[in-house]
Design an enzyme around this catalytic site. Structure first.
Site, PDB file in Angstrom:
ATOM      1  N   HIS A  12       0.874  -1.175   0.000  1.00  0.00           N
ATOM      2  CA  HIS A  12       0.000   0.000   0.000  1.00  0.00           C
ATOM      3  C   HIS A  12       0.917   1.233   0.000  1.00  0.00           C
ATOM      4  O   HIS A  12       2.015   1.190   0.570  1.00  0.00           O
ATOM      5  CB  HIS A  12      -0.854  -0.028   1.271  1.00  0.00           C
ATOM      6  CG  HIS A  12      -1.919   1.020   1.325  1.00  0.00           C
ATOM      7  ND1 HIS A  12      -1.671   2.315   1.699  1.00  0.00           N
ATOM      8  CD2 HIS A  12      -3.235   0.943   1.062  1.00  0.00           C
ATOM      9  CE1 HIS A  12      -2.804   3.001   1.667  1.00  0.00           C
ATOM     10  NE2 HIS A  12      -3.768   2.192   1.276  1.00  0.00           N
ATOM     11  N   ASP A  35       3.330  -3.834   8.064  1.00  0.00           N
ATOM     12  CA  ASP A  35       2.052  -3.178   7.805  1.00  0.00           C
ATOM     13  C   ASP A  35       0.963  -4.239   7.991  1.00  0.00           C
ATOM     14  O   ASP A  35       0.756  -5.098   7.139  1.00  0.00           O
ATOM     15  CB  ASP A  35       2.045  -2.628   6.379  1.00  0.00           C
ATOM     16  CG  ASP A  35       0.688  -2.047   5.998  1.00  0.00           C
ATOM     17  OD1 ASP A  35      -0.244  -2.102   6.814  1.00  0.00           O
ATOM     18  OD2 ASP A  35       0.565  -1.550   4.855  1.00  0.00           O
ATOM     19  N   GLN A  39      -4.198  -5.111   6.947  1.00  0.00           N
ATOM     20  CA  GLN A  39      -5.136  -6.113   6.416  1.00  0.00           C
ATOM     21  C   GLN A  39      -4.992  -7.467   7.110  1.00  0.00           C
ATOM     22  O   GLN A  39      -5.705  -8.407   6.753  1.00  0.00           O
ATOM     23  CB  GLN A  39      -4.918  -6.303   4.898  1.00  0.00           C
ATOM     24  CG  GLN A  39      -5.159  -5.061   4.065  1.00  0.00           C
ATOM     25  CD  GLN A  39      -6.637  -4.685   3.936  1.00  0.00           C
ATOM     26  OE1 GLN A  39      -7.535  -5.444   4.297  1.00  0.00           O
ATOM     27  NE2 GLN A  39      -6.893  -3.501   3.413  1.00  0.00           N
ATOM     28  N   LYS A  96     -10.694  -0.909  10.109  1.00  0.00           N
ATOM     29  CA  LYS A  96     -10.823  -2.095   9.245  1.00  0.00           C
ATOM     30  C   LYS A  96     -11.173  -3.337  10.061  1.00  0.00           C
ATOM     31  O   LYS A  96     -11.297  -4.432   9.523  1.00  0.00           O
ATOM     32  CB  LYS A  96      -9.521  -2.340   8.486  1.00  0.00           C
ATOM     33  CG  LYS A  96      -9.184  -1.261   7.464  1.00  0.00           C
ATOM     34  CD  LYS A  96      -7.991  -1.668   6.640  1.00  0.00           C
ATOM     35  CE  LYS A  96      -7.314  -0.517   5.941  1.00  0.00           C
ATOM     36  NZ  LYS A  96      -8.076   0.043   4.825  1.00  0.00           N
ATOM     37  N   CYS A 154      -4.794   2.232  -3.879  1.00  0.00           N
ATOM     38  CA  CYS A 154      -3.630   2.876  -3.245  1.00  0.00           C
ATOM     39  C   CYS A 154      -2.420   1.947  -3.250  1.00  0.00           C
ATOM     40  O   CYS A 154      -1.637   1.915  -2.285  1.00  0.00           O
ATOM     41  CB  CYS A 154      -3.931   3.338  -1.817  1.00  0.00           C
ATOM     42  SG  CYS A 154      -5.357   4.389  -1.706  1.00  0.00           S
TER      43      CYS A 154
HETATM   44  N1  7TS Z   1      -1.802  -0.684   4.566  1.00  0.00           N
HETATM   45  C1  7TS Z   1      -2.649  -1.502   3.934  1.00  0.00           C
HETATM   46  C2  7TS Z   1      -2.216  -2.887   3.571  1.00  0.00           C
HETATM   47  C3  7TS Z   1      -3.940  -1.062   3.635  1.00  0.00           C
HETATM   48  O1  7TS Z   1      -4.785  -1.879   3.016  1.00  0.00           O
HETATM   49  C4  7TS Z   1      -4.310   0.264   4.003  1.00  0.00           C
HETATM   50  C5  7TS Z   1      -5.653   0.820   3.630  1.00  0.00           C
HETATM   51  C6  7TS Z   1      -3.388   1.046   4.680  1.00  0.00           C
HETATM   52  C7  7TS Z   1      -2.128   0.542   4.940  1.00  0.00           C
HETATM   53  C8  7TS Z   1      -3.712   2.428   5.142  1.00  0.00           C
HETATM   54  O2  7TS Z   1      -4.692   2.378   6.127  1.00  0.00           O
HETATM   55  P1  7TS Z   1      -5.393   3.742   6.639  1.00  0.00           P
HETATM   56  O3  7TS Z   1      -6.413   3.268   7.606  1.00  0.00           O
HETATM   57  O4  7TS Z   1      -4.328   4.551   7.269  1.00  0.00           O
HETATM   58  O5  7TS Z   1      -5.973   4.382   5.428  1.00  0.00           O
HETATM   59  N2  7TS Z   1      -6.238   0.204   2.534  1.00  0.00           N
HETATM   60  C9  7TS Z   1      -7.330   0.585   1.854  1.00  0.00           C
HETATM   61  C10 7TS Z   1      -7.875  -0.209   0.833  1.00  0.00           C
HETATM   62  O6  7TS Z   1      -7.405  -1.290   0.454  1.00  0.00           O
HETATM   63  N3  7TS Z   1      -8.976   0.408   0.356  1.00  0.00           N
HETATM   64  O7  7TS Z   1      -9.152   1.543   1.017  1.00  0.00           O
HETATM   65  C11 7TS Z   1      -8.137   1.668   1.958  1.00  0.00           C
END
Ligand code: 7TS
Length: 407
Positions: A123, A200, A203, A226, A363
């Site tokens: 990401h 990270d 997920q 999430k 992203c």
């Molecule tokens: N890392 C991974 C693997 C992610 O899927 C996401 C967000 C982030 C970091 C960032 O998370 P945030 O909460 O700081 O935004 N992924 C996604 C997605 O897959 N669709 O929308 C956001």
């Protein structure tokens, strides 16, 4: 259609007000954010209705209640991750936690000629903070070569690892492909050359037990939203020896010890990283999300997702006009396209049937480029999906394939 092994399925739709209020909704976008159960929403309300004051400041009873509730979340998180409370930094989310490590640890520990290892599966919030630090510090960002299906393998990791490697920053579960990185072995190998590993886990934590002591990772970041928790809140785990040595990157209220005209001193970790009024209600309610997951158990969550995924995949591979990018079932994510059709065009057909999917680069442009496409459609299954959702989704894919055949 006959449903296989229905016994393994959880029956939790009624825990989620959005699904109760939208009974026809097929929500397959939990990778972007999960829906929130009533227990989490109730806890948010409790804060605002019963003791909605600031934390760590007032010396009156309500402030004490709010602070106790807020800090209790740190205790619950520490137990959940198997670490110490002082190793739990409250953040605004995974992106914020990952940036914090790069800005603080990265800026102070990388030098010219050092190497950072990442991958094309990341990401943007995982790899871009290090792209930035590497540029400033003259370090080199190296990428693990993905295997023919787009996975990170231990073998490929060994090829880029060297005595120059200072930091390894990798996703635990890919948000595009759903692959699980063999992170434990990668961490072991990275430690052999003295590199620190940043995981990270945005997920992974929503779907699998993550024990930071067992993994032996140095840093690990994820978002509350999430995994049934509120938006605007997340956690960064860091081994205390690193957090203790690291400089804060944001300055202001609450994180200080003593302030003088020309210099100041900070509180100990994790508090030196937490400045300003935090997302209090969100922090307080997050522990209810963890408790909700624990009340179900990861074993049941995974069995549920696996049953839905296997059922859906079995049907999907039979449909002409569909390209599936991740053929194996590792987590609850299917990456696919209607062959020759822009994913945004395809997703509008799904939306007409109240099926929510994400379309685009998620992203994670590097993996989309690696796949040699302009974007994908992504269906993510979570505990509130059921076989009926799978059927509606499969029907929509079939009908879209027919429709686009005419194009
Ligand atoms: N890392 C991974 C693997 C992610 O899927 C996401 C967000 C982030 C970091 C960032 O998370 P945030 O909460 O700081 O935004 N992924 C996604 C997605 O897959 N669709 O929308 C956001």
């Amino acid at each position: 259609m006959s449903y296989p092994d229905k016994k393994v399925l959880l029956d939790v739709k009624n825990d989620f007000p959005v699904l109760v209020n939208n009974p026809n909704l097929v929500y397959l976008d939990s990778g972007a954010t999960s829906l929130k159960p009533k227990c989490v929403i109730d806890k948010l309300d409790e804060y605002y209705e019963k003791y909605g004051v600031n934390v760590n400041r007032g010396v009156y009873k309500l402030s004490y209640t709010a602070t106790t509730e807020y800090e209790e979340t740190r205790t619950v998180c520490a137990k959940f991750l198997n670490c110490k409370e002082r190793e739990v930094v409250f953040t605004k989310g995974a992106s914020n936690g990952l940036n914090l490590v790069a800005q603080s640890y990265g800026m102070d520990n990388l030098n010219e000629g050092d190497e950072v290892i990442s991958s094309e599966l990341e990401h943007h919030s995982c790899v871009l903070p290090w792209q930035n630090v590497c540029k400033i510090k003259g370090a080199k960002l190296k990428y693990v070569e993905l295997d023919s299906e787009g996975r990170i393998t231990v073998e490929a990791f060994k090829k880029v690892l060297s005595n120059k490697t200072k930091v390894v920053v990798l996703t635990h579960v890919s948000n595009v492909m759903g692959y699980i990185t063999p992170i434990k072995e990668i961490i072991r190998l990275a430690h052999e050359v003295g590199a620190v590993v940043v995981v990270d886990a945005a997920q992974s934590v929503p779907h699998m037990k993550v024990d930071v002591k067992d993994l032996d990772c140095d840093f690990l970041a994820f978002s509350a939203h999430k995994m049934f928790g509120p938006t605007g809140f997340g956690v960064l785990f860091g081994k205390f020896k690193y957090l203790k040595a690291m400089r804060p990157v944001e300055f202001g209220g609450d994180m200080i010890d003593e302030v003088y005209k020309n210099e100041s001193t900070w509180k100990d970790a994790p508090f030196k990283f937490e400045t300003g009024t935090p997302p209090i209600a969100e922090a307080i309610a997050f522990k209810e999300a963890i408790r909700y997951i624990e009340s179900i158990g990861y074993e049941k969550i995974q069995a549920h997702e696996k049953a839905l995924m296997e059922y859906t995949m079995r049907e999907l591979v039979k449909i002409d006009g569909v390209t599936i990018y991740n053929k194996s079932v590792e987590t609850g994510i299917i990456a696919f396209n209607m062959t020759g059709v822009h994913p945004h065009d395809a997703s509008t057909l799904f939306d007409e049937r109240d099926i929510c999917l994400r379309a685009g680069h998620h992203c994670a442009q590097l993996i989309i480029k690696w796949l040699d496409t302009i974007g994908t459609l992504r269906a993510c299954f979570y505990i509130y999906n059921d076989f009926e959702d799978c059927d509606k989704f499969i029907e929509a894919v079939k009908d879209s394939a027919e429709y686009f055949k005419e194009w």
